[in-house]
Design a protein around this motif. Structure first.
Motif, PDB file in Angstrom:
ATOM      1  N   GLY A 266       0.804  -1.218   0.000  1.00 31.06           N
ATOM      2  CA  GLY A 266       0.000   0.000   0.000  1.00 31.06           C
ATOM      3  C   GLY A 266       0.841   1.274   0.000  1.00 31.06           C
ATOM      4  N   PRO A 267       1.766   1.444   0.961  1.00 34.66           N
ATOM      5  CA  PRO A 267       2.614   2.645   0.919  1.00 34.66           C
ATOM      6  C   PRO A 267       3.464   2.744  -0.338  1.00 34.66           C
ATOM      7  N   ILE A 268       3.956   1.607  -0.857  1.00 35.51           N
ATOM      8  CA  ILE A 268       4.763   1.653  -2.071  1.00 35.51           C
ATOM      9  C   ILE A 268       3.915   2.129  -3.251  1.00 35.51           C
ATOM     10  N   LEU A 269       2.682   1.645  -3.338  1.00 38.69           N
ATOM     11  CA  LEU A 269       1.779   2.097  -4.395  1.00 38.69           C
ATOM     12  C   LEU A 269       1.484   3.586  -4.261  1.00 38.69           C
ATOM     13  N   LEU A 270       1.329   4.068  -3.039  1.00 40.97           N
ATOM     14  CA  LEU A 270       1.076   5.484  -2.825  1.00 40.97           C
ATOM     15  C   LEU A 270       2.254   6.326  -3.315  1.00 40.97           C
ATOM     16  N   VAL A 271       3.477   5.900  -3.043  1.00 42.11           N
ATOM     17  CA  VAL A 271       4.661   6.618  -3.523  1.00 42.11           C
ATOM     18  C   VAL A 271       4.674   6.649  -5.050  1.00 42.11           C
ATOM     19  N   TYR A 272       4.328   5.543  -5.670  1.00 43.74           N
ATOM     20  CA  TYR A 272       4.312   5.489  -7.137  1.00 43.74           C
ATOM     21  C   TYR A 272       3.256   6.441  -7.705  1.00 43.74           C
ATOM     22  N   LEU A 273       2.081   6.488  -7.110  1.00 41.88           N
ATOM     23  CA  LEU A 273       1.028   7.374  -7.601  1.00 41.88           C
ATOM     24  C   LEU A 273       1.414   8.844  -7.422  1.00 41.88           C
ATOM     25  N   LEU A 274       2.088   9.166  -6.325  1.00 39.37           N
ATOM     26  CA  LEU A 274       2.537  10.542  -6.128  1.00 39.37           C
ATOM     27  C   LEU A 274       3.619  10.913  -7.128  1.00 39.37           C
ATOM     28  N   ARG A 275       4.491   9.967  -7.438  1.00 39.37           N
ATOM     29  CA  ARG A 275       5.512  10.224  -8.468  1.00 39.37           C
ATOM     30  C   ARG A 275       4.851  10.557  -9.799  1.00 39.37           C
ATOM     31  N   ASN A 276       3.852   9.781 -10.176  1.00 40.48           N
ATOM     32  CA  ASN A 276       3.147  10.050 -11.425  1.00 40.48           C
ATOM     33  C   ASN A 276       2.391  11.375 -11.368  1.00 40.48           C
ATOM     34  N   ALA A 277       1.860  11.714 -10.190  1.00 40.65           N
ATOM     35  CA  ALA A 277       1.104  12.960 -10.070  1.00 40.65           C
ATOM     36  C   ALA A 277       1.999  14.169 -10.304  1.00 40.65           C
ATOM     37  N   VAL A 278       3.223  14.141  -9.785  1.00 36.69           N
ATOM     38  CA  VAL A 278       4.144  15.250 -10.016  1.00 36.69           C
ATOM     39  C   VAL A 278       4.416  15.409 -11.510  1.00 36.69           C
ATOM     40  N   LEU A 279       4.750  14.297 -12.175  1.00 41.50           N
ATOM     41  CA  LEU A 279       5.084  14.358 -13.598  1.00 41.50           C
ATOM     42  C   LEU A 279       3.870  14.725 -14.446  1.00 41.50           C
ATOM     43  N   ARG A 280       2.692  14.289 -14.027  1.00 38.26           N
ATOM     44  CA  ARG A 280       1.484  14.560 -14.803  1.00 38.26           C
ATOM     45  C   ARG A 280       1.061  16.024 -14.695  1.00 38.26           C
ATOM     46  N   THR A 281       1.081  16.564 -13.502  1.00 40.20           N
ATOM     47  CA  THR A 281       0.594  17.928 -13.321  1.00 40.20           C
ATOM     48  C   THR A 281       1.567  18.969 -13.865  1.00 40.20           C
ATOM     49  N   ARG A 282       2.857  18.655 -13.889  1.00 41.36           N
ATOM     50  CA  ARG A 282       3.798  19.622 -14.466  1.00 41.36           C
ATOM     51  C   ARG A 282       3.518  19.842 -15.954  1.00 41.36           C
ATOM     52  N   GLU A 283       3.028  18.809 -16.629  1.00 39.62           N
ATOM     53  CA  GLU A 283       2.707  18.940 -18.041  1.00 39.62           C
ATOM     54  C   GLU A 283       1.521  19.878 -18.256  1.00 39.62           C
ATOM     55  N   THR A 284       0.483  19.745 -17.431  1.00 42.99           N
ATOM     56  CA  THR A 284      -0.684  20.610 -17.602  1.00 42.99           C
ATOM     57  C   THR A 284      -0.344  22.063 -17.258  1.00 42.99           C
ATOM     58  N   HIS A 285       0.514  22.277 -16.275  1.00 40.68           N
ATOM     59  CA  HIS A 285       0.907  23.646 -15.945  1.00 40.68           C
ATOM     60  C   HIS A 285       1.738  24.255 -17.074  1.00 40.68           C
TER      61      HIS A 285
END
Length: 788
Positions: A266-285
């Motif tokens: 569970g915590p490992i999956l959360l870290v992975y999702l946060l990693r993707n969130a950083v990379l994903r939102t930088r593109e929209t900005h």
């Protein structure tokens, strides 16, 4: 000015997600490295053996003290507790050393990967510096583009001749930023010049948004997390004897560690999702900024519309945004500021796991009193959670003011606070110490205690969230239509350093609350309300008054004997007051002060009348009765009743302010509470005390006793805040839909400035004296058990 410029005044989601990523990696890393050490053969048995030895020695020493009649000796008890902690320290030394060493290695590897990233990209793509002779006019086009995007300094231009995709990539360390143009992008310049300019503007927007370091630090942290934490622990969970006996692997070993493996996923999956969130939102900005960069970005929406849609549901969680999300960001840039509720889950869940795992070992591992150790964990986790909650509420307040969000049936500040607290409590229940039948970190072993502890934490979080919402709305200013070139009203902008001050104040408040809440959350019925002892003589209403006025309010005394209580409360009203000073809302400051002064004046009158009423209604033999060990004297009943009156008036003052109008009601209610507390405490000592002394109803006090005055003020304040909770919440809910009046341009005059400055100086001086006055009792309450 680009439309996104107003949103740039508020920290967007890439930075917030990166902060959550770092927190999740640290929390998960501690969990993994602790598990790694304890999963080694013989390690858990050694810890249990040490615990048995220390407990046996402690019980024997305690029995010896009781046999000698010294069981009630405070110094002997403190010395015995210190010996017990010293005995336990070796059991926790190795797991803590492994956790510290693992986190240190993870940080070093992450920094090394970040520094090596430019070299690796150049080597992998076989990139080289762009030659001016490669294409006629190319360098001139690129120089014009970097000026349109708003960059003061042009980056280095590189080309990847073997990559045929029509895209680019920005990378490089600070001071040496580089933009790589793929060979396919150079071909696109010939076939579709507008699309070429839009793609390059998008890459340059990453430089303008300053997210290059954020991007590659995110990638480096994720890779270091996999290399240093995840892969070794997975290998040892599958093969526990890998280090000691690699040839003796048994299939049964995997089933023995399966529950721990599931716990870590569970915590490992959360870290992975946060990693993707950083990379994903930088593109929209970057899309938002590129689309607003003049002619270069006008073709970007058309390019995004031509992108093939992705059908898989999991694609929305990948490291690249969906085309429809990118288009929505371009058309509604202010919507990017609105945080998702799962950000609160990403903040609360790993923090709850980390706090629960550290709670049992914080005292023994650090060699301090367990209550102090748990408080230190709260001081570590509280500012993190409080600042993130305030940041989320701040962003919603900005989006609402800019018209990008609408107020729903449930206020955003309420829903964010509840989700954060719920995820934090869930994290404490799925932590390693809980799953492995260790001590339950919230509520002990009783469901009712867990419910009460969670409810109190939720009330505190909702109050802090409402304060952050009020402070954020006080910080916005709008330019008039005459100030804008097109005659339109510009998006609201915060005043200088307003957000930073808000986050610091919220972090201080959350740390103070969690430092008291966390130690008592691990004790069964730690938040129970117990009535006080009966008076020496007397019954009926007098006995009830004595029991109610001396009620045990659980951890309330930890707030009373606490040097952070009054400073925290002061910061919570001082920051919004400073933000609202140069607007018409300054009049509301004086209204709150007058309400507090009126409340204190009523406390002074009632405090002077209570001794007279007691002499008229309570017989002399009751007032002169000598209390037994389990009873209280008449003087104590009168003192506590006077303080209780002041507390009720503090709560009423807060309720009156909250029932008024204006966005500053929560912080101004705290201002009124502070003024009322200071005046009420002074009334108890210099009005009620002399009246009691002159009438002979009770004992006479010393003229000046800063410690006693400070404790009286803190008891008045803490009890007043407890009484105010239901009153203020009910009043706030009833007035939620009330229309707020528009600000009038009426800045304060010179006399108002002088009077307000003088009044605040006197109030702050009183707060400083009262805070200093609880220093001795704070040491006895918090530090005596550790330092003697």
């Amino acid at each position: 000015m680009p439309p996104a410029t107003g949103a740039r005044a508020v920290p967007g989601t890439p930075g917030a997600y990166f902060a959550l990523l770092v927190g999740a990696v640290l929390a998960t890393g501690v969990l993994i490295f602790f598990s790694l050490d304890l999963s080694l053969p013989g390690r858990m048995d050694a810890v249990q053996s040490r615990l048995t030895v220390c407990t046996t020695a402690f019980d024997a020493a305690a029995a010896a003290l009781e046999a000698q009649g010294e069981a009630d000796d405070g110094q002997q008890r403190h010395a015995l507790a210190a010996e017990y902690r010293s005995c336990l320290r070796p059991a926790f030394a190795r797991p803590m050393a492994v956790a510290a060493g693992g986190l240190g290695l993870l940080i070093v590897v992450a920094l090394a990967l970040y520094l090596a990233q430019p070299w690796w990209l150049v080597r992998r793509n076989r990139a080289r510096r762009l030659s001016p002779d490669l294409a006629p006019g190319l360098i001139d086009d690129l120089e014009q583009l970097h000026r349109e995007v708003g960059l003061a300094r042009a980056p280095q231009w590189w080309v990847a001749p073997l990559r045929g995709t029509p895209s680019g990539q920005v990378f490089g360390l600070p001071g040496r930023r580089r933009v790589q143009l793929d060979a396919g992008l150079l071909v696109l310049r010939v076939t579709d010049r507008a699309a070429f300019r839009a793609v390059v503007a998008h890459e340059l927007a990453h430089l303008r948004n300053r997210d290059v370091d954020l991007t590659y630090l995110t990638i480096a942290v994720w890779r270091a997390f996999l290399l240093v934490a995840v892969l070794p622990v997975l290998a040892l969970l599958v093969h526990p004897t890998l280090l000691t006996a690699p040839a003796r692997w048994r299939p049964a070993a995997l089933s023995d560690e399966l529950h721990l493996l599931v716990l870590l996923l569970g915590p490992i999956l959360l870290v992975y999702l946060l990693r993707n969130a950083v990379l994903r939102t930088r593109e929209t900005h970057a899309d938002v900024l590129a689309a607003s960069a003049g002619d270069a970005g006008r073709a970007l929406p058309a390019i995004l519309e031509r992108l093939p849609p992705r059908r898989r549901w999991l694609d929305r969680w990948s490291d690249h945004p969906l085309p429809r999300d990118r288009l929505r960001a371009v058309h509604e840039p202010a919507a990017l500021v609105i945080p998702a509720h799962w950000e609160m889950v990403a903040a609360g869940l790993p923090t709850g796991v980390l706090a629960a795992n550290l709670l049992p070992v914080a005292g023994g591992g650090l060699g301090v009193d367990p209550v102090l150790g748990a408080a230190l964990v709260g001081l570590l986790a509280g500012p993190w959670l409080g600042a993130l909650l305030a940041l989320a509420v701040w962003r919603v307040a900005w989006a609402t003011s800019a018209g990008a969000a609408r107020s729903g049936p449930v206020p955003a500040w309420l829903s964010y606070a509840l989700v954060l607290v719920g995820s934090f409590l869930l994290g404490t229940q799925v932590a390693l110490v809980t799953v492995t039948d260790g001590p339950v970190p919230v509520g002990g072993s009783d469901p009712a205690s867990t419910l009460v502890a969670g409810l109190l934490l939720a009330v505190a979080a909702v109050g802090l969230s409402a304060w952050a919402d009020s402070t954020a709305r006080a910080a916005w200013t709008r330019t008039t239509r005459a100030d804008t070139p097109d005659g339109a009203t510009s998006p609201p902008r915060p005043r200088h350093r307003a957000l930073r001050a808000t986050l610091v104040a919220a972090g201080l408040a959350a740390g103070t609350v969690l430092a008291v809440w966390l130690p008592f959350s691990a004790v069964r019925f730690g938040f129970a309300l117990a009535w006080g002892p009966a008076p020496a003589t007397g019954d009926g209403w007098y006995a009830a008054l004595g029991m109610v006025s001396t009620a045990d309010l659980g951890p309330a005394y930890r707030f009373v004997h606490n040097p952070l209580t009054l400073p925290t409360l002061t910061v919570l009203w001082l920051v919004p007051a400073a933000l609202a000073w140069h607007s018409a809302r300054w009049r509301a400051l004086w209204h709150a002060v007058l309400v507090g002064l009126g409340s204190g004046a009523v406390a002074a009158v009632i405090g002077a009348l209570l001794p007279l009423a007691a002499r008229a209604t309570i017989p002399e033999q009751v007032r002169q009765a000598v209390p037994q060990p389990d009873e209280i004297s008449f003087g104590a009943v009168l003192d506590n009743a006077t303080i209780a009156v002041g507390s009720v008036l503090v709560a009423l003052a807060m309720t009156v302010v909250v029932a008024g109008r204006g966005p500053l009601r929560p912080p101004l209610a705290l201002l009124a509470a502070t003024v009322s507390t200071v005046v009420s405490a002074a009334a108890v000592w210099w009005v009620a005390g002399p009246v009691r002394c002159q009438t002979g109803v009770g004992l006479c006090r010393e003229a000046v006793d800063v410690g006693g005055l400070a404790r009286t003020a803190h008891w008045t304040l803490v009890q007043g805040l407890l009484v105010a909770v239901p009153l203020v919440l009910a009043t706030a809910l009833l007035s939620h839909r009330r229309r707020e009046p528009a600000d009038a341009p009426a800045p304060p005059g010179r006399r108002a400035v002088v009077a307000t400055t003088a009044g605040l100086a006197v109030l702050l001086a009183a707060v400083a004296v009262l805070t200093w006055g609880v220093g001795t009792s704070a040491y006895e309450t918090w530090l005596r058990g550790t330092f003697g």
